[in-house]
Design a protein around this motif. Structure first.
Motif, PDB file in Angstrom:
ATOM      1  N   SER A 118     -39.061  19.786  30.205  1.00 16.90           N
ATOM      2  CA  SER A 118     -39.919  18.682  29.785  1.00 16.90           C
ATOM      3  C   SER A 118     -40.292  17.709  30.901  1.00 16.90           C
ATOM      4  CB  SER A 118     -39.221  17.893  28.668  1.00 16.90           C
ATOM      5  OG  SER A 118     -38.028  17.288  29.168  1.00 16.90           O
ATOM      6  N   GLY A 119     -39.554  17.739  32.027  1.00 17.01           N
ATOM      7  CA  GLY A 119     -39.811  16.787  33.101  1.00 17.01           C
ATOM      8  C   GLY A 119     -39.302  15.391  32.815  1.00 17.01           C
ATOM      9  N   GLN A 120     -38.459  15.237  31.785  1.00 16.36           N
ATOM     10  CA  GLN A 120     -37.934  13.918  31.436  1.00 16.36           C
ATOM     11  C   GLN A 120     -36.719  13.564  32.291  1.00 16.36           C
ATOM     12  OE1 GLN A 120     -37.819  15.043  27.108  1.00 16.36           O
ATOM     13  NE2 GLN A 120     -38.640  12.991  26.835  1.00 16.36           N
ATOM     14  N   VAL A 121     -36.528  12.258  32.490  1.00 19.02           N
ATOM     15  CA  VAL A 121     -35.493  11.755  33.395  1.00 19.02           C
ATOM     16  C   VAL A 121     -34.143  11.670  32.687  1.00 19.02           C
ATOM     17  CG1 VAL A 121     -34.756   9.774  34.784  1.00 19.02           C
ATOM     18  CG2 VAL A 121     -37.158  10.468  34.762  1.00 19.02           C
ATOM     19  N   CYS A 122     -33.092  12.180  33.345  1.00 21.35           N
ATOM     20  CA  CYS A 122     -31.719  12.099  32.847  1.00 21.35           C
ATOM     21  C   CYS A 122     -30.835  11.526  33.955  1.00 21.35           C
ATOM     22  CB  CYS A 122     -31.189  13.481  32.450  1.00 21.35           C
ATOM     23  SG  CYS A 122     -32.245  14.393  31.306  1.00 21.35           S
ATOM     24  N   ASN A 177     -37.706   6.828  24.420  1.00 25.51           N
ATOM     25  CA  ASN A 177     -36.462   6.389  23.799  1.00 25.51           C
ATOM     26  C   ASN A 177     -35.283   7.086  24.476  1.00 25.51           C
ATOM     27  OD1 ASN A 177     -37.772   4.794  21.738  1.00 25.51           O
ATOM     28  ND2 ASN A 177     -38.317   6.712  20.731  1.00 25.51           N
ATOM     29  N   TYR A 178     -34.229   6.320  24.745  1.00 30.63           N
ATOM     30  CA  TYR A 178     -33.075   6.827  25.485  1.00 30.63           C
ATOM     31  C   TYR A 178     -31.777   6.547  24.728  1.00 30.63           C
ATOM     32  CZ  TYR A 178     -36.376   7.258  29.330  1.00 30.63           C
ATOM     33  OH  TYR A 178     -37.466   7.610  30.099  1.00 30.63           O
ATOM     34  N   SER A 179     -30.805   7.425  24.931  1.00 30.48           N
ATOM     35  CA  SER A 179     -29.481   7.266  24.335  1.00 30.48           C
ATOM     36  C   SER A 179     -28.431   7.198  25.437  1.00 30.48           C
ATOM     37  CB  SER A 179     -29.158   8.433  23.390  1.00 30.48           C
ATOM     38  OG  SER A 179     -30.051   8.457  22.299  1.00 30.48           O
ATOM     39  N   VAL A 180     -27.353   6.468  25.159  1.00 30.06           N
ATOM     40  CA  VAL A 180     -26.282   6.250  26.129  1.00 30.06           C
ATOM     41  C   VAL A 180     -24.959   6.727  25.529  1.00 30.06           C
ATOM     42  CG1 VAL A 180     -25.086   4.543  27.563  1.00 30.06           C
ATOM     43  CG2 VAL A 180     -27.530   4.251  27.036  1.00 30.06           C
ATOM     44  N   PHE A 181     -24.186   7.486  26.334  1.00 37.03           N
ATOM     45  CA  PHE A 181     -22.894   8.012  25.896  1.00 37.03           C
ATOM     46  C   PHE A 181     -21.850   7.848  27.000  1.00 37.03           C
ATOM     47  CE2 PHE A 181     -26.207  10.429  23.795  1.00 37.03           C
ATOM     48  CZ  PHE A 181     -25.787  10.533  22.482  1.00 37.03           C
ATOM     49  N   CYS A 271      -8.917   9.466  30.193  1.00 38.47           N
ATOM     50  CA  CYS A 271      -9.750   9.824  31.342  1.00 38.47           C
ATOM     51  C   CYS A 271     -11.182   9.372  31.091  1.00 38.47           C
ATOM     52  CB  CYS A 271      -9.751  11.334  31.569  1.00 38.47           C
ATOM     53  SG  CYS A 271      -8.264  11.984  32.349  1.00 38.47           S
ATOM     54  N   ILE A 272     -11.768   8.688  32.082  1.00 37.50           N
ATOM     55  CA  ILE A 272     -13.162   8.251  31.996  1.00 37.50           C
ATOM     56  C   ILE A 272     -13.945   8.953  33.101  1.00 37.50           C
ATOM     57  CG2 ILE A 272     -14.762   6.310  32.070  1.00 37.50           C
ATOM     58  CD1 ILE A 272     -12.503   4.497  31.216  1.00 37.50           C
ATOM     59  N   ASP A 273     -14.857   9.823  32.692  1.00 36.59           N
ATOM     60  CA  ASP A 273     -15.692  10.529  33.659  1.00 36.59           C
ATOM     61  C   ASP A 273     -16.887   9.676  34.049  1.00 36.59           C
ATOM     62  OD1 ASP A 273     -16.915  12.360  35.279  1.00 36.59           O
ATOM     63  OD2 ASP A 273     -17.440  13.772  33.689  1.00 36.59           O
ATOM     64  N   GLY A 274     -17.634   9.193  33.058  1.00 33.31           N
ATOM     65  CA  GLY A 274     -18.800   8.384  33.364  1.00 33.31           C
ATOM     66  C   GLY A 274     -19.648   8.164  32.136  1.00 33.31           C
ATOM     67  N   VAL A 275     -20.916   7.823  32.375  1.00 29.77           N
ATOM     68  CA  VAL A 275     -21.876   7.542  31.307  1.00 29.77           C
ATOM     69  C   VAL A 275     -23.119   8.395  31.495  1.00 29.77           C
ATOM     70  CG1 VAL A 275     -23.567   5.801  30.563  1.00 29.77           C
ATOM     71  CG2 VAL A 275     -21.138   5.235  30.622  1.00 29.77           C
ATOM     72  N   VAL A 276     -23.578   8.994  30.416  1.00 27.74           N
ATOM     73  CA  VAL A 276     -24.812   9.772  30.405  1.00 27.74           C
ATOM     74  C   VAL A 276     -25.913   8.936  29.767  1.00 27.74           C
ATOM     75  CG1 VAL A 276     -25.962  11.855  29.550  1.00 27.74           C
ATOM     76  CG2 VAL A 276     -23.548  11.954  30.209  1.00 27.74           C
ATOM     77  N   ILE A 277     -27.072   8.874  30.443  1.00 24.20           N
ATOM     78  CA  ILE A 277     -28.268   8.239  29.879  1.00 24.20           C
ATOM     79  C   ILE A 277     -29.365   9.294  29.865  1.00 24.20           C
ATOM     80  CG2 ILE A 277     -29.959   6.389  30.101  1.00 24.20           C
ATOM     81  CD1 ILE A 277     -27.912   4.789  31.675  1.00 24.20           C
ATOM     82  N   CYS A 278     -29.892   9.588  28.691  1.00 20.24           N
ATOM     83  CA  CYS A 278     -30.870  10.671  28.592  1.00 20.24           C
ATOM     84  C   CYS A 278     -31.879  10.381  27.488  1.00 20.24           C
ATOM     85  CB  CYS A 278     -30.160  11.996  28.314  1.00 20.24           C
ATOM     86  SG  CYS A 278     -29.304  12.052  26.727  1.00 20.24           S
ATOM     87  N   THR A 280     -33.511  10.508  24.048  1.00 19.92           N
ATOM     88  CA  THR A 280     -32.823  10.717  22.778  1.00 19.92           C
ATOM     89  C   THR A 280     -32.996  12.140  22.257  1.00 19.92           C
ATOM     90  OG1 THR A 280     -33.077   8.380  22.234  1.00 19.92           O
ATOM     91  CG2 THR A 280     -32.625   9.875  20.406  1.00 19.92           C
ATOM     92  N   GLU A 281     -34.172  12.706  22.448  1.00 15.61           N
ATOM     93  CA  GLU A 281     -34.440  14.048  21.931  1.00 15.61           C
ATOM     94  C   GLU A 281     -33.648  15.138  22.660  1.00 15.61           C
ATOM     95  OE1 GLU A 281     -38.578  15.474  23.614  1.00 15.61           O
ATOM     96  OE2 GLU A 281     -38.597  13.306  23.305  1.00 15.61           O
ATOM     97  N   LEU A 282     -33.122  14.807  23.841  1.00 12.70           N
ATOM     98  CA  LEU A 282     -32.339  15.784  24.600  1.00 12.70           C
ATOM     99  C   LEU A 282     -30.840  15.552  24.481  1.00 12.70           C
ATOM    100  CD1 LEU A 282     -34.356  15.899  27.966  1.00 12.70           C
ATOM    101  CD2 LEU A 282     -34.642  17.363  25.949  1.00 12.70           C
ATOM    102  N   SER A 283     -30.435  14.549  23.729  1.00 11.33           N
ATOM    103  CA  SER A 283     -29.035  14.128  23.745  1.00 11.33           C
ATOM    104  C   SER A 283     -28.074  15.215  23.287  1.00 11.33           C
ATOM    105  CB  SER A 283     -28.850  12.861  22.907  1.00 11.33           C
ATOM    106  OG  SER A 283     -29.241  13.078  21.565  1.00 11.33           O
ATOM    107  N   GLU A 284     -28.429  15.976  22.281  1.00 12.48           N
ATOM    108  CA  GLU A 284     -27.512  17.022  21.800  1.00 12.48           C
ATOM    109  C   GLU A 284     -27.294  18.078  22.855  1.00 12.48           C
ATOM    110  OE1 GLU A 284     -25.627  17.124  19.088  1.00 12.48           O
ATOM    111  OE2 GLU A 284     -26.349  15.079  18.733  1.00 12.48           O
TER     112      GLU A 284
END
Length: 289
Positions: A118-122, A177-181, A271-278, A280-284
């Protein structure tokens, strides 16, 4: 755009005419027409079409084809990962290919890439860029090496009363739209005789009170969620919140946090690895990282 046959009229000596048939094929289609058609396909389809013949291959490399697949903020991304001085020497296809690979910036504590389809930023942000209460006291926290992190190390909590982790990011996000995990695991994994094992001896305190996750943006958006940490020995993505970018081509500051500050009991073995920002439609799909 299949092969076909064209006819032209020729004249006999007596003045009558007859038809002359000539074969035409895909090689006869003008390159700029093919390039224009390719703009309506996704990047993977363009790469497939490039294998049809030499004309399609040349047409697939046109700058305007790949610029249409790049996010509007691609110059900001290129400056982050390769430097502005290299931008002019790269074709748009080379830029797209470069940005689709993992690209580290900010001293290797952050990673950005484009989704190939899709060329979307992650983005993925390392725990080393977070402000963690007590991180400098080895009685409480340590950074431990692991092949299970994209950054090759994770922050590990042995035991503490007050657990608070804060991170932020200033970035030029494309519209969407973006989701954070948060990517977390209870227990410390290692390899023993070639097999993955997880030590959960220090895991405690996470089933008494939920962990609070918060998100805020510089344009006033905010989100709050709570949940218990479950499932020792397996990496899990814990939802923090969503945010929307309505006005692209400008910097947005994102702040996110994890906290369990109930001092009636200690917590440990996290354990904390980090945070993913992606997007929303790609989050799964990106939860599989």
């Amino acid at each position: 755009m299949g092969a076909g046959v064209s006819t032209t009229a020729a004249e006999n000596d007596d003045g009558s005419t007859f038809s002359v048939f000539s074969d035409t094929g895909l090689d006869d289609v003008p390159e700029n027409c093919i390039s224009s058609l390719m703009m309506s396909f996704d990047p993977q389809e363009i790469c497939t079409l490039a294998r049809v013949n030499k004309t399609f291959h040349r047409a697939s490399s046109a700058d305007f084809v790949w610029e249409s697949k790049l996010p509007p903020s691609y110059k900001f991304l290129v400056n982050k990962v390769v430097g502005e001085q290299n931008l002019g020497s790269m074709t748009k296809k080379e830029i797209y290919a470069k940005l689709c690979r993992p690209n580290f910036f900010d001293g290797g504590t952050k990673e950005v890439w484009l989704d190939r389809c899709s060329g979307q930023v992650c983005l993925f942000i390392s725990s080393k860029s977070f402000k963690i209460t007590g991180i400098d006291d080895r009685r409480y926290w340590n950074y431990i090496p692991t092949e299970e992190s994209r950054f090759k190390s994770v922050a590990y909590l042995q035991q503490m009363w007050w657990v608070e982790v804060i991170g932020d990011l200033e970035f030029e996000f494309p519209k969407g739209n973006y989701s954070v995990f948060f990517r977390l695991q209870l227990g410390k994994t290692s390899k023993r005789l070639g097999r993955r094992v997880c030590n959960v001896d220090q895991v405690h305190g996470w089933d008494i009170k939920p962990v609070r996750f918060q998100l805020s943006t510089s344009d006033g958006q905010s989100s709050l969620s709570q949940c218990y940490l479950r499932g020792p020995g397996e990496w899990a993505h814990y939802y923090v919140g969503d945010f929307a970018i309505e006005k692209p081509n400008g910097l947005t500051n994102i702040k996110f946090s994890l906290a369990q500050i109930d001092c009636t009991h200690t917590k440990g073995g996290l354990c904390i690895d980090g945070v993913v920002i992606c997007p929303t439609e790609l989050s799964e799909r990106l939860k599989q990282l």
